[in-house]
Design an enzyme around this catalytic site. Structure first.
Site, PDB file in Angstrom:
ATOM      1  N   ASP A  75      -5.272 -40.502  -8.346  1.00 38.16           N
ATOM      2  CA  ASP A  75      -3.583 -41.037  -7.095  1.00 38.16           C
ATOM      3  C   ASP A  75      -4.825 -41.268  -6.070  1.00 38.16           C
ATOM      4  O   ASP A  75      -5.812 -41.296  -6.057  1.00 38.16           O
ATOM      5  CB  ASP A  75      -2.621 -40.465  -7.490  1.00 38.16           C
ATOM      6  CG  ASP A  75      -2.844 -39.235  -7.154  1.00 38.16           C
ATOM      7  OD1 ASP A  75      -3.769 -38.876  -6.588  1.00 38.16           O
ATOM      8  OD2 ASP A  75      -1.924 -38.502  -7.898  1.00 38.16           O
ATOM      9  N   ASP A  77      -4.333 -41.026  -2.191  1.00 38.26           N
ATOM     10  CA  ASP A  77      -4.087 -39.981  -1.240  1.00 38.26           C
ATOM     11  C   ASP A  77      -4.694 -40.460   0.571  1.00 38.26           C
ATOM     12  O   ASP A  77      -6.440 -40.667   0.621  1.00 38.26           O
ATOM     13  CB  ASP A  77      -4.271 -38.415  -0.472  1.00 38.26           C
ATOM     14  CG  ASP A  77      -3.496 -37.757  -2.595  1.00 38.26           C
ATOM     15  OD1 ASP A  77      -2.831 -38.657  -2.924  1.00 38.26           O
ATOM     16  OD2 ASP A  77      -3.811 -37.300  -3.142  1.00 38.26           O
ATOM     17  N   ASP A 159      -8.661 -27.832   1.166  1.00 36.37           N
ATOM     18  CA  ASP A 159      -9.143 -26.539   0.249  1.00 36.37           C
ATOM     19  C   ASP A 159     -10.784 -26.177   0.017  1.00 36.37           C
ATOM     20  O   ASP A 159     -10.962 -25.681   0.423  1.00 36.37           O
ATOM     21  CB  ASP A 159      -8.330 -26.667  -1.313  1.00 36.37           C
ATOM     22  CG  ASP A 159      -8.076 -27.971  -1.542  1.00 36.37           C
ATOM     23  OD1 ASP A 159      -9.037 -28.853  -1.328  1.00 36.37           O
ATOM     24  OD2 ASP A 159      -6.982 -27.742  -3.002  1.00 36.37           O
TER      25      ASP A 159
HETATM   26  P1  ATP Z   1      -6.123 -34.851  -8.176  1.00 31.83           P
HETATM   27  O1  ATP Z   1      -7.465 -35.878  -9.186  1.00 31.83           O
HETATM   28  O2  ATP Z   1      -5.294 -33.434  -8.873  1.00 31.83           O
HETATM   29  O3  ATP Z   1      -4.671 -35.579  -7.890  1.00 31.83           O
HETATM   30  P2  ATP Z   1      -6.615 -33.927  -5.804  1.00 31.83           P
HETATM   31  O4  ATP Z   1      -7.862 -33.039  -5.109  1.00 31.83           O
HETATM   32  O5  ATP Z   1      -6.023 -35.066  -4.784  1.00 31.83           O
HETATM   33  O6  ATP Z   1      -6.657 -34.133  -7.479  1.00 31.83           O
HETATM   34  P3  ATP Z   1      -4.107 -33.527  -4.458  1.00 31.83           P
HETATM   35  O7  ATP Z   1      -2.609 -32.741  -5.180  1.00 31.83           O
HETATM   36  O8  ATP Z   1      -3.515 -34.542  -4.917  1.00 31.83           O
HETATM   37  O9  ATP Z   1      -5.815 -32.631  -5.509  1.00 31.83           O
HETATM   38  O10 ATP Z   1      -4.213 -33.396  -3.043  1.00 31.83           O
HETATM   39  C1  ATP Z   1      -4.440 -34.116  -2.478  1.00 31.83           C
HETATM   40  C2  ATP Z   1      -5.195 -33.035  -0.867  1.00 31.83           C
HETATM   41  O11 ATP Z   1      -5.163 -32.784  -0.823  1.00 31.83           O
HETATM   42  C3  ATP Z   1      -6.761 -32.459  -2.227  1.00 31.83           C
HETATM   43  O12 ATP Z   1      -7.634 -33.377  -2.129  1.00 31.83           O
HETATM   44  C4  ATP Z   1      -6.783 -31.876  -0.575  1.00 31.83           C
HETATM   45  O13 ATP Z   1      -7.541 -32.154   0.163  1.00 31.83           O
HETATM   46  C5  ATP Z   1      -5.249 -32.101  -0.135  1.00 31.83           C
HETATM   47  N1  ATP Z   1      -5.253 -30.425  -0.892  1.00 31.83           N
HETATM   48  C6  ATP Z   1      -3.891 -30.139  -2.026  1.00 31.83           C
HETATM   49  N2  ATP Z   1      -3.451 -28.795  -1.824  1.00 31.83           N
HETATM   50  C7  ATP Z   1      -4.289 -28.632  -1.493  1.00 31.83           C
HETATM   51  C8  ATP Z   1      -3.570 -27.028  -1.300  1.00 31.83           C
HETATM   52  N3  ATP Z   1      -2.954 -25.854  -1.379  1.00 31.83           N
HETATM   53  N4  ATP Z   1      -4.363 -26.648   0.642  1.00 31.83           N
HETATM   54  C9  ATP Z   1      -5.069 -27.210   0.470  1.00 31.83           C
HETATM   55  N5  ATP Z   1      -5.567 -28.486   0.416  1.00 31.83           N
HETATM   56  C10 ATP Z   1      -4.879 -28.775  -0.137  1.00 31.83           C
HETATM   57 MG    MG Z   2      -4.329 -36.363  -5.862  1.00 35.01          MG
END
Ligand code: ATP
Ligand code: MG
Length: 467
Positions: A75, A77, A159
């Protein structure tokens, strides 16, 4: 591909990692991301719209990371300095969601672009802070996280370094505040800041470390890995509804088997699935084989684009914990079938205290288990009735799974495989053969009636055909 990519990512290697206030900037000549290629046009339009309204806006997180690794982002963001209310005002199709962490979802048909306002590091302090914007509990866990900040602040509170890359789609520049590109190159999952403190703030980050390590095939950097086994029990404090979402991401993203191995390695499995962890101790070989095989099958189905259901997954994860419970109830004098049903009920209720599995999944979990009880009983019209049941397929697949883990069902899976494909007359013949086999075994069975029922070596359910 990666090698080629990093030939263009010519960045100096650095060892010490103080927080940065100025980012490493990669121009379009230094990275392969292009706004027109593989990036959702809706995500681009959200960023452009916010920029036109005078706000800063970037693609951030998993999408930038995955594009750099030549993977398809799950997705897109967006991060911006506009507040959620300001973001909502820019779009007709936007909704503010979340309490702990307010976000805006901008809807484009089935695609949702998630827009987050830049956050600052959380206020520190041992005492409980409580306000509308920010709150921590006594162990430092962040309960609410709505303190807004600058882009630099936002990068520091993300994170992992590889998740703190910002892509400016207009200028086609990547801003790297935490040397995430360096860690992508070295295939490392590294927390930003002090690992222990970051896990205390949000223990779910331990699960995220494992999830990304499994998905990307990266290693968890040693300081990021070290505190996990010690802090793993903190997962018990996470609201069960959030853990349900996280567990689905862990097991339904196509890397479940690898994830499971890492969860075990870092002692994260037991706080999520205490009863299954106990079964792993009591009956390690069977439990491990059944869970692993279920996860391998799940990964394979996802790879082939076939549907997967959380019910089947949870049915498999919990199944090895059933026999001991059934036995305990039987020892107290409960007959086998009520004992199985009571054990199933207890086990699911206990599990739901940790991970809130919604009713729409717990009901099918029990149906899949009940099927294990019914599939051996095939005489008369029973086999045909079972075949018509909407739960037949899941029950049958589950039976094959149990057999592959070593349950001795007397060839029941193979029988059903043939029966499903057979013509009417062959089916009648198969049922007749069952009845005559039954008649032949009648004397034997009578002798057994008063004693224990025959069962699969590890099955929680009787497999005899006579009930
Ligand atoms: P995915 O491929 O699963 O979507 P993602 O890295 O985009 O991986 P998301 O859960 O969509 O993960 O979160 C988007 C962003 O928000 C992450 O890349 C990170 O920068 C931040 N983030 C998400 N959860 C946390 C957390 N628990 N603590 C700190 N930062 C977070
Ligand atoms: Mg994501």
């Amino acid at each position: 591909m990666l090698k080629k990519l990093f030939q263009t990512l010519r960045l100096p290697l650095r060892r010490a990692r103080p927080p940065r206030t100025t980012p490493e900037v990669l121009t379009s000549r230094q990275h392969p991301l292009r706004r027109g290629q593989r990036i959702s046009r809706h995500a681009v339009s959200v960023v452009e719209r916010l920029q036109q309204a005078g706000y800063q806006a970037y693609l951030v997180g998993g999408c930038v990371r995955d594009l750099l690794l030549d993977l398809e982002p799950k997705d897109f963001d967006v991060a911006t300095n506009a507040t959620p209310e300001q973001v909502r005002a820019e779009f007709r199709n936007a909704r503010v969601i979340g309490r702990r962490f307010k976000l805006v979802h901008v809807h484009f048909g089935r695609e949702i672009i998630e827009v987050a306002t830049f956050r600052a590091q959380h206020p520190q302090g041992d005492e409980e802070v409580d306000s509308a914007q920010a709150a921590r509990n006594e162990s430092g866990r962040i309960l609410r996280d709505n303190v807004y900040g600058t882009l630099e602040d936002d990068a520091q509170r993300r994170d992992f370094t590889i998740n703190a890359l910002y892509f400016d789609v207009t200028a086609e520049r990547i801003l790297d505040y935490a040397r995430g590109v360096h860690d992508i190159r070295n295939r490392l999952i590294r927390l930003i800041g002090d690992p222990e403190q970051r896990y205390l703030e949000d223990p779910v980050r331990m699960l995220r470390a494992v999830r990304f390590a499994a998905k990307l095939g990266f290693e968890i950097e040693k300081h990021t890995a070290a505190p996990i086994p010690k802090l793993a029990p903190m997962l018990r404090e996470i609201p069960p509804a959030r853990l349900f979402d996280e567990v689905l991401k862990l097991f339904l993203s196509g890397y479940a088997e690898r994830t499971y191995q890492l969860l075990l390695q870092y002692d994260l499995f037991a706080p999520l699935f205490p009863a299954s962890a106990a079964a792993l101790e009591q009956n390690p070989e069977y439990t491990h084989r059944l869970i692993r095989q279920a996860l391998i099958n799940t990964d394979e189905r996802i790879r082939l684009g076939k549907p997967v259901t959380p019910a089947f997954l949870f049915a498999a994860l919990l199944w090895p914990a059933l026999p001991a419970r059934v036995a305990r109830l039987q020892e107290r004098g409960m007959p086998p079938i009520p004992a199985l049903q009571e054990a199933a009920h207890e086990l699911i209720s206990e599990q739901c205290q940790r991970i809130a599995v919604p009713k729409r999944f717990t009901i099918p979990i029990r149906e899949i288990w009940d099927m294990q009880e019914r599939l051996p009983r095939r005489t008369g019209k029973r086999a045909d009735l079972l075949l018509e049941s909407p739960r037949f397929r899941a029950g049958y697949d589950f039976l094959l799974l149990r057999e592959s883990a070593g349950d001795d069902t007397g060839g029941l899976g193979a029988w059903w495989t043939v029966y499903q494909e057979a013509s009417d007359s062959v089916r009648r013949q198969m049922i007749r053969e069952l009845s005559s086999k039954d008649a032949g075994e009648g004397g034997q069975r009578k002798r057994r009636r008063g004693g224990r029922r025959r069962r699969g070596s590890n099955a929680a359910t009787p497999v005899s055909d006579d009930q």
